[in-house]
Design an enzyme around this catalytic site. Structure first.
Site, mmCIF file in Angstrom:
data_model
loop_
_atom_site.group_PDB
_atom_site.id
_atom_site.type_symbol
_atom_site.label_atom_id
_atom_site.label_comp_id
_atom_site.label_asym_id
_atom_site.label_seq_id
_atom_site.Cartn_x
_atom_site.Cartn_y
_atom_site.Cartn_z
ATOM 1 N N ASN A 13 0.888 -1.351 0.087
ATOM 2 C CA ASN A 13 0.054 0.157 -0.059
ATOM 3 C C ASN A 13 0.920 1.255 -0.097
ATOM 4 O O ASN A 13 1.427 1.435 0.905
ATOM 5 C CB ASN A 13 -0.932 0.090 1.233
ATOM 6 C CG ASN A 13 -1.812 1.001 1.190
ATOM 7 O OD1 ASN A 13 -1.602 2.240 0.886
ATOM 8 N ND2 ASN A 13 -3.176 0.767 1.559
ATOM 9 N N ASP A 76 -0.912 -3.914 10.272
ATOM 10 C CA ASP A 76 -2.282 -4.434 9.916
ATOM 11 C C ASP A 76 -3.262 -3.366 10.839
ATOM 12 O O ASP A 76 -3.069 -3.348 11.921
ATOM 13 C CB ASP A 76 -2.686 -5.776 10.261
ATOM 14 C CG ASP A 76 -3.940 -6.134 9.558
ATOM 15 O OD1 ASP A 76 -4.341 -5.787 8.491
ATOM 16 O OD2 ASP A 76 -4.906 -6.735 10.180
#
EC number: 3.6.1.66
Length: 204
Positions: A13, A76
């Site tokens: 990302n 995460d």
């Protein structure tokens, strides 16, 4: 000549990677060179099958370390909404059924909360960061409490930022500057807890 330790940031990302880089660079960690997954041989995607953010972060960091031998940090993160029983949680990135579709995920969240009064729209962004190296494993957790707005505002950030209003502010996370967000965000808080381990890595 001082040795430089390579630290692999295990994320594809680009916006998340940029945020991680800003926070780590801002901490003034000399002796660490940050690498992305694009800087190393292609690695298979680690499936996010854990039931907690910590599970997923640790799995990604372990896989990256195992494949490259480089100290690896992974994150995460997601949004926990009280009125939805803590969901979307670890399903945040694929809440609408389409992974990474921020607009669809946000639209579904707002639809699910349309009848929820303002006083019950509490939520928190959560980030678990894991560091795996030859010295062992460290996992930390940062939380950023706030509420869910009734419509998106702002063009910055990513994910649910346009509808998340941090406590103590009337702007959404997407309306904060990068520096403002880094100072208070869930990821910034998690990385602050990880800094002692990263400093040990850099000076080890």
């Amino acid at each position: 000549m001082a040795l430089v330790t390579k630290l692999l940031v295990a994320s594809r990302n680009r916006k998340k990677l940029a945020e991680l880089r800003r926070v780590l660079d801002g901490a003034g960690l000399s002796g660490l060179t940050l690498l992305s997954l694009g800087d190393v041989s292609p690695l298979p995607e680690t499936p996010e099958t854990g039931v907690t953010f910590e599970d997923n972060a640790l799995a990604k960091a372990r896989d990256a370390f195992s494949a490259t031998g480089l100290a690896s940090v992974a994150d995460d993160s997601g949004l926990e909404v009280a009125a939805l029983g803590g969901m979307p949680g670890v399903l945040s990135a694929r809440w609408s059924g389409r992974y990474g579709d921020d607009a669809a995920n946000t639209a579904l969240l707002l639809a699910q909360l349309c009848d929820v009064p303002d006083e019950r729209r509490g939520a928190a962004f959560v980030s678990a960061c894991a560091l795996v190296s030859g010295s062992g494993e460290v996992v930390v957790r940062g939380e950023w409490p706030g509420t869910i707005a009734r419509e998106p505002r702002g063009d910055g950030g990513f994910g649910y930022d346009p509808v998340f209003v941090p406590y103590g502010d009337d702007r959404t996370a997407a309306q904060l500057s990068p520096a403002e967000k880094d100072a208070v965000s869930h990821r910034g808080r998690a990385l602050a807890l990880l800094l002692p381990a990263l400093r040990s890595l850099a000076t080890g």
